[in-house]
Design a protein around this motif. Structure first.
Motif, PDB file in Angstrom:
ATOM      1  N   GLU A  44       0.832  -1.205   0.000  1.00 44.91           N
ATOM      2  CA  GLU A  44       0.000   0.000   0.000  1.00 44.91           C
ATOM      3  C   GLU A  44       0.867   1.256   0.000  1.00 44.91           C
ATOM      4  O   GLU A  44       0.557   2.232  -0.685  1.00 44.91           O
ATOM      5  CB  GLU A  44      -0.941  -0.003   1.201  1.00 44.91           C
ATOM      6  N   GLN A  45       1.959   1.249   0.770  1.00 42.72           N
ATOM      7  CA  GLN A  45       2.871   2.394   0.786  1.00 42.72           C
ATOM      8  C   GLN A  45       3.512   2.598  -0.578  1.00 42.72           C
ATOM      9  O   GLN A  45       3.611   3.740  -1.065  1.00 42.72           O
ATOM     10  CB  GLN A  45       3.956   2.192   1.840  1.00 42.72           C
ATOM     11  N   LEU A  46       3.955   1.506  -1.192  1.00 44.59           N
ATOM     12  CA  LEU A  46       4.567   1.610  -2.519  1.00 44.59           C
ATOM     13  C   LEU A  46       3.561   2.123  -3.536  1.00 44.59           C
ATOM     14  O   LEU A  46       3.894   2.957  -4.390  1.00 44.59           O
ATOM     15  CB  LEU A  46       5.123   0.253  -2.963  1.00 44.59           C
ATOM     16  N   ASP A  47       2.326   1.650  -3.466  1.00 44.92           N
ATOM     17  CA  ASP A  47       1.285   2.097  -4.387  1.00 44.92           C
ATOM     18  C   ASP A  47       1.030   3.592  -4.220  1.00 44.92           C
ATOM     19  O   ASP A  47       0.923   4.335  -5.200  1.00 44.92           O
ATOM     20  CB  ASP A  47      -0.001   1.298  -4.133  1.00 44.92           C
ATOM     21  N   SER A  48       0.978   4.050  -2.968  1.00 44.17           N
ATOM     22  CA  SER A  48       0.760   5.466  -2.695  1.00 44.17           C
ATOM     23  C   SER A  48       1.906   6.321  -3.231  1.00 44.17           C
ATOM     24  O   SER A  48       1.687   7.353  -3.875  1.00 44.17           O
ATOM     25  CB  SER A  48       0.603   5.670  -1.188  1.00 44.17           C
ATOM     26  N   LYS A  49       3.140   5.889  -2.992  1.00 41.98           N
ATOM     27  CA  LYS A  49       4.304   6.639  -3.475  1.00 41.98           C
ATOM     28  C   LYS A  49       4.346   6.653  -4.996  1.00 41.98           C
ATOM     29  O   LYS A  49       4.680   7.670  -5.613  1.00 41.98           O
ATOM     30  CB  LYS A  49       5.593   6.049  -2.916  1.00 41.98           C
ATOM     31  N   PHE A  50       4.000   5.533  -5.611  1.00 42.96           N
ATOM     32  CA  PHE A  50       3.987   5.467  -7.076  1.00 42.96           C
ATOM     33  C   PHE A  50       2.939   6.417  -7.639  1.00 42.96           C
ATOM     34  O   PHE A  50       3.201   7.133  -8.605  1.00 42.96           O
ATOM     35  CB  PHE A  50       3.698   4.031  -7.531  1.00 42.96           C
ATOM     36  N   ASP A  51       1.747   6.448  -7.022  1.00 38.01           N
ATOM     37  CA  ASP A  51       0.701   7.371  -7.479  1.00 38.01           C
ATOM     38  C   ASP A  51       1.155   8.821  -7.359  1.00 38.01           C
ATOM     39  O   ASP A  51       0.919   9.639  -8.248  1.00 38.01           O
ATOM     40  CB  ASP A  51      -0.589   7.163  -6.681  1.00 38.01           C
ATOM     41  N   GLU A  52       1.809   9.152  -6.247  1.00 37.86           N
ATOM     42  CA  GLU A  52       2.298  10.517  -6.027  1.00 37.86           C
ATOM     43  C   GLU A  52       3.348  10.899  -7.078  1.00 37.86           C
ATOM     44  O   GLU A  52       3.298  11.988  -7.660  1.00 37.86           O
ATOM     45  CB  GLU A  52       2.891  10.631  -4.627  1.00 37.86           C
ATOM     46  N   MET A  53       4.293   9.998  -7.315  1.00 34.54           N
ATOM     47  CA  MET A  53       5.342  10.279  -8.310  1.00 34.54           C
ATOM     48  C   MET A  53       4.736  10.402  -9.713  1.00 34.54           C
ATOM     49  O   MET A  53       5.151  11.257 -10.493  1.00 34.54           O
ATOM     50  CB  MET A  53       6.407   9.187  -8.283  1.00 34.54           C
ATOM     51  N   SER A  54       3.779   9.549 -10.027  1.00 38.42           N
ATOM     52  CA  SER A  54       3.125   9.617 -11.340  1.00 38.42           C
ATOM     53  C   SER A  54       2.453  10.971 -11.534  1.00 38.42           C
ATOM     54  O   SER A  54       2.552  11.584 -12.601  1.00 38.42           O
ATOM     55  CB  SER A  54       2.091   8.500 -11.487  1.00 38.42           C
ATOM     56  N   GLN A  56       3.219  13.811 -10.027  1.00 43.18           N
ATOM     57  CA  GLN A  56       4.247  14.843 -10.169  1.00 43.18           C
ATOM     58  C   GLN A  56       4.835  14.842 -11.579  1.00 43.18           C
ATOM     59  O   GLN A  56       5.047  15.906 -12.169  1.00 43.18           O
ATOM     60  CB  GLN A  56       5.358  14.624  -9.148  1.00 43.18           C
TER      61      GLN A  56
END
Length: 109
Positions: A44-54, A56
């Motif tokens: 879930e943390q990785l998914d959240s970080k990936f969504d944020e980076m995407s 940006q």
């Protein structure tokens, strides 16, 4: 020209009770549950970080596209000899300083 990235949703795999699961002690089962929960939290943390980076990256690409469009229009105006209508192009953000590196204050000598 902006496209939106869709988040990848992976369905949870239902756990199935097997004969070998019935033989396990409650302690082993709780350890597996804790490990599964830790893995789920990490994903879930990785998914959240990936969504944020995407987001940006897409925002920066949209900004870059607008700047390129303005630059193309300015170049076309210069080619056509219409220098009076050249819009001001927003400045690019200054590059991030590299940690541990300092700029020279004295300049060329």
């Amino acid at each position: 020209n902006a496209t939106s990235a869709l988040p990848l949703k992976v369905p949870a795999t239902p756990s199935r009770a097997t004969d070998s699961d019935k033989d396990k002690t409650p302690m082993a089962s709780s350890k597996q549950g804790a490990a599964a929960k830790a893995v789920e939290n990490l994903l879930e943390q990785l998914d959240s970080k990936f969504d944020e980076m995407s987001k940006q990256i897409l925002d920066r690409m949209t900004d870059m596209s607008s700047r390129v469009d303005a630059l193309e229009a300015s170049i076309q105006d210069i080619i056509n000899g219409d220098i009076t209508n050249v819009p001001s192009v927003p400045q690019s953000p200054s590059p991030m300083p590299v940690p541990g590196m300092r700029r020279s204050e004295s300049g060329p000598q």
